[in-house]
Write an enzyme that holds these catalytic residues in place. Structure first.
Site, PDB file in Angstrom:
ATOM      1  N   HIS A  76      54.445 -15.362  22.263  1.00  0.00           N
ATOM      2  CA  HIS A  76      54.427 -15.782  23.669  1.00  0.00           C
ATOM      3  C   HIS A  76      55.716 -16.511  24.046  1.00  0.00           C
ATOM      4  CE1 HIS A  76      50.133 -14.758  24.120  1.00  0.00           C
ATOM      5  NE2 HIS A  76      49.993 -15.250  22.906  1.00  0.00           N
ATOM      6  N   ASN A 149      44.327 -13.577  27.098  1.00  0.00           N
ATOM      7  CA  ASN A 149      45.269 -12.477  27.309  1.00  0.00           C
ATOM      8  C   ASN A 149      44.819 -11.634  28.502  1.00  0.00           C
ATOM      9  OD1 ASN A 149      46.951 -13.034  25.029  1.00  0.00           O
ATOM     10  ND2 ASN A 149      45.425 -12.096  23.689  1.00  0.00           N
ATOM     11  N   HIS A 195      40.526  -0.177  18.945  1.00  0.00           N
ATOM     12  CA  HIS A 195      40.086  -0.448  20.314  1.00  0.00           C
ATOM     13  C   HIS A 195      41.233  -1.059  21.127  1.00  0.00           C
ATOM     14  CE1 HIS A 195      36.447  -1.955  22.919  1.00  0.00           C
ATOM     15  NE2 HIS A 195      37.249  -1.137  23.556  1.00  0.00           N
ATOM     16  N   SER A 202      47.388   2.464  26.814  1.00  0.00           N
ATOM     17  CA  SER A 202      46.924   2.997  28.091  1.00  0.00           C
ATOM     18  C   SER A 202      47.827   2.491  29.213  1.00  0.00           C
ATOM     19  CB  SER A 202      45.478   2.558  28.350  1.00  0.00           C
ATOM     20  OG  SER A 202      45.433   1.178  28.695  1.00  0.00           O
ATOM     21  N   ASN A 214      44.401  -8.550  35.151  1.00  0.00           N
ATOM     22  CA  ASN A 214      43.266  -9.422  34.871  1.00  0.00           C
ATOM     23  C   ASN A 214      43.586 -10.341  33.701  1.00  0.00           C
ATOM     24  OD1 ASN A 214      41.753  -8.146  36.854  1.00  0.00           O
ATOM     25  ND2 ASN A 214      40.717  -6.786  35.414  1.00  0.00           N
ATOM     26  N   TRP A 304      31.588  -7.196  25.250  1.00  0.00           N
ATOM     27  CA  TRP A 304      30.170  -7.296  25.581  1.00  0.00           C
ATOM     28  C   TRP A 304      29.924  -6.361  26.767  1.00  0.00           C
ATOM     29  CZ3 TRP A 304      28.607 -13.204  25.715  1.00  0.00           C
ATOM     30  CH2 TRP A 304      28.833 -13.770  24.453  1.00  0.00           C
ATOM     31  N   HIS A 306      28.947  -4.791  30.095  1.00  0.00           N
ATOM     32  CA  HIS A 306      28.513  -5.434  31.339  1.00  0.00           C
ATOM     33  C   HIS A 306      27.093  -5.029  31.717  1.00  0.00           C
ATOM     34  CE1 HIS A 306      32.882  -6.296  32.862  1.00  0.00           C
ATOM     35  NE2 HIS A 306      32.667  -6.712  31.623  1.00  0.00           N
ATOM     36  N   GLN A 442      32.794   1.711  20.458  1.00  0.00           N
ATOM     37  CA  GLN A 442      33.318   1.187  21.720  1.00  0.00           C
ATOM     38  C   GLN A 442      34.614   1.871  22.150  1.00  0.00           C
ATOM     39  OE1 GLN A 442      33.374  -3.067  22.161  1.00  0.00           O
ATOM     40  NE2 GLN A 442      31.152  -3.229  21.999  1.00  0.00           N
TER      41      GLN A 442
END
Length: 508
Positions: A76, A149, A195, A202, A214, A304, A306, A442
Site C-alpha cells: 500500500h 480493499n 477466486h 476481471s 466499492n 457470504w 447475499h 464460489q
C-alpha cells in the site's frame, strides 16, 4: 484573478498566493526559529574556496532534507486520501452497541486512504492491482480502523503466507524486475487464490479512479449488542458514483500520460465540490448459523452469499475535505485492524488474526513508537500508563505512569468489559492447512453467472497477457486450476496461450 475550477490540483500554489497575498511573509528561519543568514549560497573561503563547517544554516537544511522521507509502506505504498464524515441512516442497535452507530443522523469524523497494494510509491495509478480502501473513524470511544480493499475476498487463507504472497507480487530479489514465474508458480500451487485471481483479472482489476469502486472490510468481524449477544459480520461500502473500470489498453495509455490519474481525480472532485460517497452495509451471521454454514465463514477467500446473508443498510460515508499537507495527513496516516471500539471486535479469521499484530508493528517501524500521537492518528483522548519513547508529544502531564496507584489516573471501563466478546473455542492445537478445501464452487459461480460473455473474453485475455510470460510447466499447472473452475474457461486460456507458445502436453 480567476483560476480554472476544473483543474484545482494544478492551482494549489496559485490559490495559496491568492489567500496570503496581503500577509507579511516574514524572514527565513532555521527549524529552531533562528534567523537564517543566507538561503542561496554556502559559506566559503573566497569565491572558489571550500565550504566551512561554520555554515550552520547549510547543515540545518541538509540534515533535514536527508530525513524528509520515512520508509515507504511495504504494501500500500502509493495512495491518496481525504477526510469527511460517516452518517448513520439505519438503526442497527440489535446487532451492536458501538457508539459510532448509535442514533440515526449521528455523524463521526473519518479519514480515508485509498491505495495500491503491490507497487512502489512512484508507480502508475492504472496498473492492475488490488486497491486498498481503509477508513479511520474518530469515535468517542477511540479510533476504529476498518482496513479493507476493493474486493470482498483475498488471495490466501492464512497470514503466514502473506510475506510469500507479497514477495511474488513484487520484484525478483536478483533481477529486481517483476518475475512472472514467481507470480504464477505461487498461485498455481495455492488453489485457494483462484477466486481472488478471477476478480483480479476481471474488469474490476483496474478501477477507474478511487471514487468509482466499492470497498469491503474483507475479513470477518464480530458485533456485540448491549445484551452481550455476539454475531459475526462483514462490512461493505458501495460507491454512489457507479462502478467504473478501465480496459487494459486504456489503462496503459493513461499510465503514460498521467501516472497520478486516480490521485488527481479524487483531489479535483473534492476541490470542486463533487464530494464522493458510499453506502455502508453489514452482513450478519449468528453463532448458530456458523455451525450450519456449508463453508468456513472465517475464510477470507470466500464470500457470504447475499441470498443467505443479505446486506443490511447502516449509513453513508462522505468525503468533503482534501488534506492540507499530503505527508503530514496521508503519508503519516496509519491504520490498525486491531483498533476496535466497544461493540466491534475480531473473529477466528486467520488472516485477520495475523493482521492484528502486523499493522501496529509496521507503524512503529515506519513512524516510531508514538505514532498514535501524530495528530492524524491520534484519538480524541489518550489516557493510559504508557510514557516516553521517541517523539513523545502528549506526555499526559503529571499523571502517574503505573497501575494500581494511590494518586489518580484512569480506571478500567465497565462498558468495555461488558462489550468484549466471549467466544467458545474447541479443538486440538496444530498446523491446519485449509488451502486445499473447496476452492472452486464460489469462483465457478462468479465465472459462470456473474460475468457476461464480453467480461469472460476480457478476463481470459488479461490472464493470457501475463501467463504467457511464465514457464510452460507452470502454465500447464495453472490451466488445470482454471479447468477445475470451468472446463471451457481452462480450454479458452489454453487456446489463447497457444498463440504465443507451443503446448504439447496440454489436452485441449
Amino acid at each position: 484573478m480567476s483560476y480554472p475550477a476544473e483543474f484545482p490540483i494544478s492551482n494549489q500554489l496559485l490559490e495559496y498566493r491568492k489567500e496570503h497575498e496581503n500577509e507579511d511573509n516574514g524572514n527565513t528561519t532555521t527549524d529552531g526559529g533562528n534567523l537564517a543568514v543566507n538561503v542561496n549560497t554556502s559559506l566559503t573561503i573566497g569565491k572558489r574556496g571550500p565550504v566551512l563547517l561554520e555554515d550552520l544554516d547549510f547543515f540545518d537544511i541538509m540534515q533535514h532534507f536527508n530525513r524528509e522521507r520515512i520508509p515507504e509502506r511495504v504494501v500500500h505504498a502509493k495512495g491518496a486520501g481525504a477526510f469527511g464524515f460517516f452518517e448513520v441512516t439505519h438503526d442497527v442497535s440489535q446487532y451492536t452497541a458501538a457508539k459510532v452507530f448509535n442514533g440515526i443522523g449521528k455523524r463521526t469524523h473519518i479519514a480515508v486512504r485509498f491505495s495500491q497494494v503491490t507497487f512502489e510509491m512512484g508507480s502508475q495509478d492504472t496498473t492492475r492491482d488490488v486497491r486498498g480502501f481503509a477508513i479511520k473513524f474518530y469515535t468517542e470511544d477511540g479510533t476504529w480502523d476498518l482496513v479493507g480493499n476493493n474486493t470482498p475476498i483475498f488471495f490466501i487463507q492464512d497470514s503466514k503466507l502473506f510475506p510469500d504472497l507479497i514477495h511474488i507480487l513484487k520484484r525478483n530479489p536478483v533481477t529486481h524486475v517483476r518475475d512472472w514465474n514467481m507470480f504464477w508458480d505461487f498461485f498455481s500451487l495455492r488453489p485457494e487464490s483462484i477466486h481472488q485471481l478471477l476478480i483480479f483479472y476481471s474488469d474490476r482489476g483496474i478501477p477507474n479512479g478511487y471514487r468509482r469502486m466499492n470497498g469491503y472490510g474483507s475479513n470477518t468481524f464480530s458485533l456485540i449488542n448491549k445484551e452481550g449477544v455476539l454475531v459475526y459480520c462483514k462490512f461493505h461500502y458501495l460507491t454512489n458514483q457507479g462502478i467504473s473500470n478501465l480496459e487494459a489498453n486504456s489503462a496503459t495509455l493513461i499510465a503514460g500520460q498521467d501516472p497520478d490519474y486516480a490521485l488527481r481525480d479524487l483531489y479535483n472532485a473534492i476541490a470542486t465540490g463533487n464530494f464522493p460517497s458510499w453506502n455502508f452495509y453489514i452482513q450478519v451471521m449468528t453463532q448458530e448459523q456458523v455451525q450450519t454454514c456449508n463453508f468456513n465463514p472465517f475464510d477470507v477467500t470466500k464470500v457470504w452469499p447475499h441470498s443467505s446473508y443479505p446486506l443490511i443498510p447502516v449509513g453513508q460515508l462522505h468525503l468533503n475535505k482534501n488534506p492540507s499537507n499530503y505527508f503530514a495527513e496521508i503519508e503519516q496516516l496509519s491504520f490498525n485492524p486491531g483498533s476496535f471500539v466497544p461493540g466491534i471486535n475480531g473473529s477466528p479469521d486467520k488472516v485477520l488474526q495475523g493482521r492484528l499484530m502486523a499493522y501496529s508493528d509496521t507503524s512503529r517501524y515506519r513512524l516510531g513508537v508514538n505514532y498514535l500521537q501524530i495528530p492524524v492518528n491520534s484519538p480524541n483522548r489518550i489516557n493510559n500508563f504508557n510514557r516516553d519513547g521517541f517523539m513523545t508529544i502528549r506526555s499526559q502531564g503529571g499523571a502517574p505512569n503505573y497501575h494500581p496507584n494511590s494518586f489518580g489516573g484512569p480506571e478500567e471501563s465497565v462498558r468495555a468489559k461488558l462489550l468484549y466478546p466471549s467466544m467458545e473455542l474447541k479443538g486440538i492445537s496444530g498446523f491446519y492447512d485449509l488451502g486445499f478445501d473447496d476452492n472452486f464452487t464460489q469462483p465457478r459461480i462468479f465465472y459462470q453467472t456473474v460475468l457476461d460473455d464480453g467480461a469472460k473474453t476480457r478476463l481470459i485475455q488479461n490472464i493470457v497477457n501475463d501467463l504467457k510470460n511464465a514457464s510452460s510447466f507452470i502454465q500447464e499447472r495453472q490451466i488445470n486450476v482454471f479447468k477445475n473452475v470451468d472446463s471451457e474457461f481452462g480450454r479458452r486460456v489454453c487456446v489463447g496461450l497457444k498463440k504465443f507458445c507451443d503446448f504439447t502436453e496440454v489436452d485441449l
